[in-house]
Scaffold this active site. Structure first.
Site, PDB file in Angstrom:
ATOM      1  N   GLN A 172       0.963  -1.492  -0.105  1.00 19.03           N
ATOM      2  CA  GLN A 172      -0.116  -0.326  -0.076  1.00 19.03           C
ATOM      3  C   GLN A 172       1.376   1.247   0.025  1.00 19.03           C
ATOM      4  O   GLN A 172       0.601   2.175  -0.368  1.00 19.03           O
ATOM      5  CB  GLN A 172      -1.168   0.140   1.043  1.00 19.03           C
ATOM      6  CG  GLN A 172      -2.120  -0.887   1.234  1.00 19.03           C
ATOM      7  CD  GLN A 172      -3.199  -0.662   0.152  1.00 19.03           C
ATOM      8  OE1 GLN A 172      -3.299   0.446  -0.394  1.00 19.03           O
ATOM      9  NE2 GLN A 172      -3.981  -1.914  -0.062  1.00 19.03           N
ATOM     10  N   CYS A 199     -10.897  -8.364   0.749  1.00 21.72           N
ATOM     11  CA  CYS A 199     -10.512  -9.523   0.889  1.00 21.72           C
ATOM     12  C   CYS A 199     -11.652  -9.718   1.553  1.00 21.72           C
ATOM     13  O   CYS A 199     -11.504 -11.099   1.839  1.00 21.72           O
ATOM     14  CB  CYS A 199      -9.459  -9.926   1.146  1.00 21.72           C
ATOM     15  SG  CYS A 199      -8.024  -8.566   0.424  1.00 21.72           S
TER      16      CYS A 199
END
Ligand SMILES: *Cc1c(COP(=O)(O)O)cnc(C)c1O
Length: 394
Positions: free
Chosen positions: A179, A325
């Protein structure tokens, strides 16, 4: 009606320049980079250019960059590969409760192989305390794996501080920088890391390609076996077009520098200020300042994050609940749980993550739709009605 995409932590749209670089490779450069004749060498040169770009961003040597099939594979090679290579030295691993499943699940697999894993807690902002890391180190610790920035709440960890500690104890240190790569500084020497994972599709590159930085001299075993590609650590013919696209995406991110991050931060704060002013009973998740510029994770009490997502979708707005997710499993987010958010509250979490295509007009459109959506959902909610009743009798 144009869609407003606010899920850039899950994946990002491929940039036009990257799509062009990819198409160029697919159309005109099919050689196997391991072959010696010119068309193979052309592919090799293109791929090595991408490797140089990555080495520049990471501040490392080109030989230390391994191309993989993505962040998940990079995390798996780092965790499994270092643990297994150091089995004789020890069987203890330190990680955190808020890692991506690409780190947590290899750790779980290693527990079945006889490793013992410490999952460090975080504070209410999702921050790891370096003192906790130091306290957990034993004579058998062979790996520390702590993410750079969290994908759900955006909190940025004190990696450089932990890196100094890892070095002092001579313990191999991995960070999942999927990220942060291309957004924050990821100089591997400043961070003090031995391994670092990054992924192309989080920075406007194609899906299915990533990298693992491996410091020279790091003891590591492959998890797949085959040819000699990528220093035998990642055998198999390389995804040359993907690597070239990833390189182009990284080059463009580096050229934009901090200006784009500053722009995203302004958008994020505009949205948060607007939400606070127009929606009651909201709470920010993540660190107030040590946080990715584009990440806004908010709990809307008395509603389900999933219901907000579906209603926003009808308004042409794409956002995420706790995490992409976990959004198809109705389990509460493990990250919010580790931050001490009770399950009934974390169900109301909505993650909005900004990217380069977002504008101020996008924010204003979200601010038009979101308060109405939440108010409507709350009007159907029995828990909200109970809450209102309690308030009246109190
Ligand atoms: C997306 C993500 C990954 C997985 O990367 P893929 O390229 O999708 O496999 C790993 N870690 C973090 C923090 C992520 O955000």
């Amino acid at each position: 009606m144009g869609r407003i995409y606010l899920d850039n932590n899950a994946t990002t749209p491929v940039r036009p320049e990257v799509a062009e670089a990819l198409a160029g490779m697919l159309k005109g450069c099919y050689g196997n980079p391991s072959t010696l004749y010119c068309i193979g060498q052309e592919a090799h040169v293109e791929m090595e250019h991408a490797r140089d770009v990555m080495a520049g961003i990471l501040g490392c040597n080109r030989e230390e960059v391994i191309f993989t099939s993505g962040g998940t594979e990079s995390d798996n090679i780092a965790v499994l590969g270092v643990a297994r290579a150091n089995r004789k030295k020890g069987n203890h691993i330190i990680t955190t409760k808020i890692e991506h499943h690409a780190v947590l699940n290899p750790c779980k697999a290693l527990e079945k192989e006889g490793f013992s894993v410490t999952y460090l807690p975080v504070d209410k902002y999702g921050m790891v305390d370096p003192a906790d890391v130091e306290r957990s180190i034993t004579s058998g610790t062979v790996l520390i794996s702590i993410m750079h920035a969290n994908n759900e709440v955006g909190t940025i960890q004190p990696i450089a501080e932990i890196g100094k500690m890892a070095r002092a104890h001579k313990i191999t240190f991995h960070t999942d920088a999927v990220q942060s790569f291309g957004k924050l500084s990821v100089n591997v020497n400043e961070l003090g890391v031995d391994l670092l994972s990054a992924s192309s599709h989080k920075i406007y590159g194609p899906k299915g390609v990533g990298l693992l930085y491996v410091r020279k001299g790091t003891k590591i075993l492959p998890i797949m076996f085959g040819g000699h590609q990528e220093r035998s650590l990642r055998p198999g013919t390389e995804n040359v077009p993907g690597v070239v696209g990833f390189g182009k995406a990284a080059e463009l991110m580096a050229a934009e520098g901090p200006a784009e991050e500053a722009r995203l931060l302004k958008l994020r704060e505009r949205l948060w200020e607007g939400i606070k002013a127009n929606v009651p009973h909201v709470k920010l998740n993540g660190h107030p300042t040590m946080r990715l510029a584009g990440t806004l994770n908010v709990i809307f009490e008395y509603v389900e994050g999933e219901s907000i997502i579906l209603s926003l979708d009808e308004h042409g707005i794409c956002a995420a609940s706790g995490s992409a997710c976990t959004s198809d499993a109705l389990e509460p987010s493990h990250v919010l749980a580790a931050m001490g958010v009770p399950p009934e509250k974390s169900h109301g979490a909505l993650r909005m993550s900004f990217g380069r295509e977002n504008t101020e007009q996008d924010v204003d459109k979200v601010l038009e739709a979101l308060p109405k959506v939440v108010e409507k959902l709350r009007s159907f909610s029995p828990i909200y009605k109970d809450f209102l009743k309690q308030q009246q009798t109190a």
